[in-house]
Design a protein around this motif. Sequence first.
Motif, short mmCIF file in Angstrom:
data_model
loop_
_atom_site.label_atom_id
_atom_site.label_comp_id
_atom_site.label_asym_id
_atom_site.label_seq_id
_atom_site.Cartn_x
_atom_site.Cartn_y
_atom_site.Cartn_z
N MET A 1 14.28 14.41 5.48
CA MET A 1 15.53 14.77 6.14
C MET A 1 15.76 16.27 6.28
SD MET A 1 16.88 12.21 7.30
CE MET A 1 16.72 10.44 7.23
N ASP B 1 13.01 14.70 -3.65
CA ASP B 1 12.20 15.60 -2.82
C ASP B 1 11.76 14.89 -1.54
OD1 ASP B 1 12.33 17.53 -4.79
OD2 ASP B 1 10.30 17.19 -5.54
N VAL C 1 13.15 12.46 0.01
CA VAL C 1 14.26 12.25 0.93
C VAL C 1 14.72 13.57 1.55
CG1 VAL C 1 16.68 11.51 1.11
CG2 VAL C 1 15.07 10.20 -0.30
N HIS C 2 14.95 14.57 0.70
CA HIS C 2 15.63 15.78 1.17
C HIS C 2 14.69 16.81 1.77
CE1 HIS C 2 18.67 14.03 -1.45
NE2 HIS C 2 19.54 14.71 -0.74
#
Lengths: 361, 282
Positions: A128, A121, A123-124
Motif C-alpha cells: 500500500m 511491512d 501491507v504498508h
Amino acid sequence: MTVRAVADSSVGRVDGMKTLAKSEFETLIDGLIDDDPRSVVGPQRRSGQYVFEELDSAADLALEYDLTALSPKKYLLPQYEQLLTYERTDGEYEMHAGTDTEGVIIVGVHPYDLAAIEHLDKVHIDTMGDEPYRKRREDSLLIGLTMQSVAPESFAASMGAATTDSGYDLLVTDIGDRFVVDIGSFEGNELLADLDTHSASHSEVQEVRRIEDDLRGRFERELQFPPEELPTLLAEHYDDMEFWESYAEQCLSCGSCNMVCPTCYCFQVETVRDLGGDSGYQQRSWDGCLLEEFASVAQGENFREEVAQRHRHRFMRKGLYVYERYGDVSCVGCGRCTRHCVADVADPTDVYNDLWEATNA
Amino acid sequence: MLETTETVRSEYEPVQGRIAWIEQFTDQDKLYVISLPDDVELDHDPGQFVELFVPGVGEAPFSISSSPTKDGPLELCIRAVGNVTRALDSMEGGDPLGIRGPYGTGFDPEALAGDDLLFVAGGIGLAPLRSMINYALDRSGEFGDLTTLYGCKEPAEQLFPEELQRWDDSEEMAFYETVDQCPEDQTWEGREGVITELIPEAEFDPETTTALVCGPPVMYRFVIESLQEQGLADDHIYLSLERNMHCGRGLCGHCQINELYVCVDGPVFNYPEVRDKSEAEV
C-alpha cells in the motif's frame, strides 16, 4: 518481501552466529542510548506488567519478560500520528503532509512480534505504500530476542511464530552466561563491529536450537489444527450466526482486542484545530472494528450494527480476509487479546478450536 | 533496516482546490464546482471518488459527478448530512479546500464499449452515475442504446433538474423518471411510484444490455431482482456502493465489505463480485 531479502542475504543463520558476553551486550545498548539520535526502547517492568518503553540504561531491560501489554507496533504505527498540517494565511491554505518519522531502536522483540512487524511491512510498504510507516520503519532497528518465558495466554507456537529466522537486524538468545547473536542485516552486523565477539561454536549453536525446540512444547494454549486450515474453516462458518452470537453475547464492544493486537492497523482520521481555527492538523489514530460505529456512514446506516457481526468480522479478518489479500494469517498467537478482554470472549484458540470441533466432531 | 524506492509525494497530502461556484439543487443537496491548480490533472475514470478536505473540519469521500470527457473543473454533488458536508454547506465560491485522489475502481468504459447501457439511479445515487452517463452521451458512438431511470422521494428532491430536462428531450438517450410520492404542496405531472416500477417499462434487450446501478442501500436488492426478472444476467449488472472510504487507500478498514475494500476494489463492483458477500447487502 524486503525484510526477508535482507535477512536471507549472505550472512546465513548458522555460520553467521556470534557469541558475546552479557556485559558486551549492555555496552552495545548503553552506547546506542548515549550516542544514537534515535530513541532506544525495550521491555521493562512497570506497575506489575511488562511494557516497551524508552530505555535510560541497559540495566533496565527486563529480558525475562513473557508478554508486554502492547506490542512494539506502537513505535512504527503510533497510536496518534499527524498526517497533514494546515495553516491559513490570507485566504490561502498551506497543506503539508508530514509527521515525525524518525525511527526507533527496539531491543528485545520476541519472534511473534517480529512476525507481526513483517506482516505490517508487507501491507504498508510492499503493497500500500504508506509513507509515514515506510520512513519510520526504514529508519528503525529491530534487535530480536528468543523468547524463554511463555505467557499463559500465548499460543505463538501454533501460529509458527514462537521462533523465527527473519525480520530482525539482530536476534539475541540468552544461553545462560552469554548471548548468541544471529545477524539478520548489514546494519545489524555494523552494530557488532566494535564489540568483543567471537564466532559461535557448534555447541553454542546447538544450545540455541535446544532452547527453541524446548520452547515449542511449553505453551499452555494451542490450536488443535494447523493454521493453514483457518481460512477454509472460517469460510465454512461465516453464516453460522448462532456460533458468533454465542461469543458476542458477553462482548462489551470495547475494542481492547483491537487496540492490543500487534497486527491490527485500522485507523480513523480526525482534525485537531488550534483555538483560533486558522491552523491545525489531521491525525490518524488506532481504531477498532469491534467499536460500534466502525462501519457507519454519514447518512446513518451502520453496516455492522450487531455485536456478533463485528465479532465475526474480527476473526474473519485475522484468519481469512487478510489471508486472501496478503497470503498471511494475521494472528501471531501472542495472546494479548485474550489477556486484555474483560469479558473473556476474545481468545482465538477458544473460537478457532470450537469451530474446528464443530466441523470435525 | 529496510530499503525501498522513494515515492514521489505523500499520498496523504491534498492539492488545494477552490470552489469555483455552487449550484443549489434541493434544501440539502448542492453541486460544488471545484477548480484545481493548472498543473493538476485529475484524470479520473467515471465512478471513482476523491477525498475532500475542509480545513479545520475534516475529510470525507465523494464520488466524482463530472465526466472525464469534459475538460474543466471537478464537480461533486453533495448532501449535507455529516460534519464535513455541513461545513461545506456554509462555504462560498472562492473558498479553498483540499482534494486527494482519484481513488478506487470506477466504471471501465472500454469493457462497456458496444453494450446498451441502462442506468438506474436512486436519489443521491445519481451523483456517481452522472459521470458515466455524460461519458456515454459524449461518446455515444462507442456504446449501444442508452437508457436512464431516475427515482427520488419527491419532486423537490430532484438533482440536476436542468440536466434531467435535457436528457428527457434528448434523442440520444431514453429517460424515465419517477418520484416515490408527491406531497400536496408540490406539483408533479410525472409518474409516482418506486424506481423498480420503471424497469419493466423501459425497453431494453437483456442480451445486449448492461445495467449500472447506484442508490440508497435499501434499493439494491429490489432493483437487482427486477433486472433479473427482465432477463438480465448477473454479470451484466454493475453496482456502485457507498461506504465510509475514510483513507481511500485500502488501509483504514472502515469501508470493508467482508474481505473487499470498497475504496480499492470498488466502489464499482460487478454484481457477482459482491453477490455472496452478506455485508454488501445486495
